[in-house]
Design a protein around this motif. Structure first.
Motif, PDB file in Angstrom:
ATOM      1  N   ASN A  29      -5.924 -11.995  26.441  1.00 12.86           N
ATOM      2  CA  ASN A  29      -5.501 -13.375  26.184  1.00 12.86           C
ATOM      3  C   ASN A  29      -6.488 -14.032  25.225  1.00 12.86           C
ATOM      4  N   ASP A  30      -6.108 -15.196  24.700  1.00  8.86           N
ATOM      5  CA  ASP A  30      -6.932 -15.877  23.699  1.00  8.86           C
ATOM      6  C   ASP A  30      -8.218 -16.443  24.277  1.00  8.86           C
ATOM      7  N   PHE A  57      -4.387 -12.790  22.453  1.00  5.00           N
ATOM      8  CA  PHE A  57      -3.005 -12.709  22.933  1.00  5.00           C
ATOM      9  C   PHE A  57      -2.615 -14.070  23.481  1.00  5.00           C
ATOM     10  N   ASP A  58      -1.547 -14.658  22.971  1.00  3.97           N
ATOM     11  CA  ASP A  58      -0.939 -15.922  23.409  1.00  3.97           C
ATOM     12  C   ASP A  58      -0.685 -16.871  22.247  1.00  3.97           C
ATOM     13  N   ALA A  98      -6.427 -21.307  18.671  1.00  4.23           N
ATOM     14  CA  ALA A  98      -6.703 -20.009  18.057  1.00  4.23           C
ATOM     15  C   ALA A  98      -6.899 -20.114  16.545  1.00  4.23           C
ATOM     16  N   GLN A  99      -6.101 -20.978  15.904  1.00  9.80           N
ATOM     17  CA  GLN A  99      -6.210 -21.094  14.445  1.00  9.80           C
ATOM     18  C   GLN A  99      -7.456 -21.852  14.019  1.00  9.80           C
ATOM     19  N   LEU A 149      -8.398 -16.854  14.737  1.00  9.06           N
ATOM     20  CA  LEU A 149      -8.139 -15.696  15.591  1.00  9.06           C
ATOM     21  C   LEU A 149      -6.784 -15.051  15.334  1.00  9.06           C
ATOM     22  N   THR A 150      -6.804 -13.774  15.021  1.00 11.75           N
ATOM     23  CA  THR A 150      -5.579 -12.975  14.995  1.00 11.75           C
ATOM     24  C   THR A 150      -5.110 -12.788  16.435  1.00 11.75           C
ATOM     25  N   THR A 151      -3.820 -12.946  16.676  1.00 11.98           N
ATOM     26  CA  THR A 151      -3.343 -12.940  18.051  1.00 11.98           C
ATOM     27  C   THR A 151      -1.847 -12.630  18.123  1.00 11.98           C
ATOM     28  N   ILE A 152      -1.381 -12.375  19.327  1.00 13.77           N
ATOM     29  CA  ILE A 152       0.045 -12.202  19.589  1.00 13.77           C
ATOM     30  C   ILE A 152       0.614 -13.548  20.033  1.00 13.77           C
ATOM     31  N   MET A 153       1.646 -14.001  19.354  1.00 15.89           N
ATOM     32  CA  MET A 153       2.263 -15.286  19.676  1.00 15.89           C
ATOM     33  C   MET A 153       3.310 -15.100  20.771  1.00 15.89           C
TER      34      MET A 153
END
Length: 341
Positions: free
Chosen positions: A248-249, A275-276, A281-282, A288-292
């Motif tokens: 998770n973020d 992740f999230d 995150a931005q 942060l690179t992440t899963i939306m």
């Protein structure tokens, strides 16, 4: 504003008779009902919600239970639930369990006492009455919708993303950047989200012919501090990872702080994926690179499923999978967009 006494006075009946006419019209004479209706129309009176709900044996209240209110992931889901609830005449009661079974069971008991119509559950804790039903091989004994989590064998409507595919996508992105030694920081081992996201991680490594290394898997608890502590541990390895995938973020933010404190450059020395796609995150440094996860859509879908449960318009085990997306930012490709490796 007119009240029930005004209605009684105009209709020429007692307050008790007006109350019965609103709550149990079947036991009041039709002629009296007409008098009350005429008085209501003349005074432009709206019967209160409690009387209306008593008449229909429903409260029009849905309980939404989260593990903790400080996790920003849940705010988007609750917003989506509220959007659909408001449009359909329902109210939301928000409860926090703090991972305490008694707290959850107290909220659940409101359904039996008709203080609420159903429960939307965000979290990995099940009400005791539902666990008992599951153990006996029966469907949930209460109107229940699961948002984000799943429980094997429980036939309750569920909305979620494909966590296996989502984590696989995150690892494939890191592989495309040239990383071969990729660590992961998971949630609690028994959590179904952890199981699915770890499976996606392992699948992606296997597809790339990379041997799974248990030393590169560290268990966290989805908190910032656990991410910080896990990354601090990974930095002690003789052979450090070149990238870290966090479940998770919040843990990813902890990882970034640990790397900053250790004077490790992101992403040049170690890349980070969360992740999230939480709002902050931005704005992390680097972003942060992440899963939306579409949190508002998850919430809206959960409330639609609950309405379907209450109106018997959906099957008990209906499962809705909403789309996820990889959001690439500087924590894996650098500010200029060039790969880190």
């Amino acid at each position: 504003m007119a009240n029930i006494r005004d209605i009684a006075r105009l209709a020429g009946v007692s307050v008790a008779t007006v109350s019965r006419a609103l709550a149990k019209p079947n036991i009041v004479r039709p002629a009296t009902i007409e008098k009350v209706k005429s008085a209501i129309a003349a005074l432009d009176y709206s019967p209160n919600v409690v009387a209306s709900s008593l008449r229909r044996q429903r409260s029009d209240t849905i309980i939404v239970v989260v593990p903790n209110i400080h996790n920003p992931f849940y705010s988007g889901v609750v917003q989506g639930i509220e959007n659909i609830a408001h449009d359909n005449g329902y109210r939301i009661l928000l409860g926090e369990t703090q991972d305490n079974q008694d707290r959850l069971d107290r909220y659940t008991a409101m359904i039996a006492s008709r203080g609420a119509d159903g429960l939307i559950l965000l979290g990995s804790l099940l009400p005791s009455v539902v666990r008992d039903s599951l153990a006996e091989g029966r469907d949930s004994s209460i109107p229940l919708v699961l948002a984000c989590e799943r429980f094997d064998g429980l036939k309750s409507p569920t909305v979620e993303i494909d966590n296996v595919a989502a984590s696989r996508l995150a690892i494939e992105h890191l592989l495309e950047q040239g990383h071969r030694r990729i660590a992961t920081i998971t949630g609690p081992a028994r959590n179904n989200l952890t199981v699915d996201r770890l499976l996606g991680y392992r699948d992606a490594l296997k597809a790339a012919s990379i041997r799974f290394d248990r030393k590169l898997v560290v268990e966290g608890d989805f908190s910032i501090k656990s991410g910080y502590d896990a990354m601090t541990h990974l930095l002690t390895l003789d052979k450090r990872p070149t990238a870290v995938f966090c479940a998770n973020d919040e843990m990813a933010i902890g990882v970034q702080k640990a790397l900053w404190d250790a004077d490790v450059a992101i992403p040049d020395e170690i890349a980070v994926v969360g992740f999230d796609n939480l709002r902050f995150a931005q704005y992390a440094v680097p972003s942060l690179t992440t899963i939306m996860q579409p949190t508002v859509e998850i919430g809206e879908t959960a409330m639609k499923l609950m309405i379907g449960v209450l109106t018997a318009h959906i099957a008990a085990g209906e499962r809705v999978v909403v789309p996820h997306q990889l959001v690439v930012r500087a924590s894996t490709v650098g500010e200029a967009g060039s790969p880190s490796h």
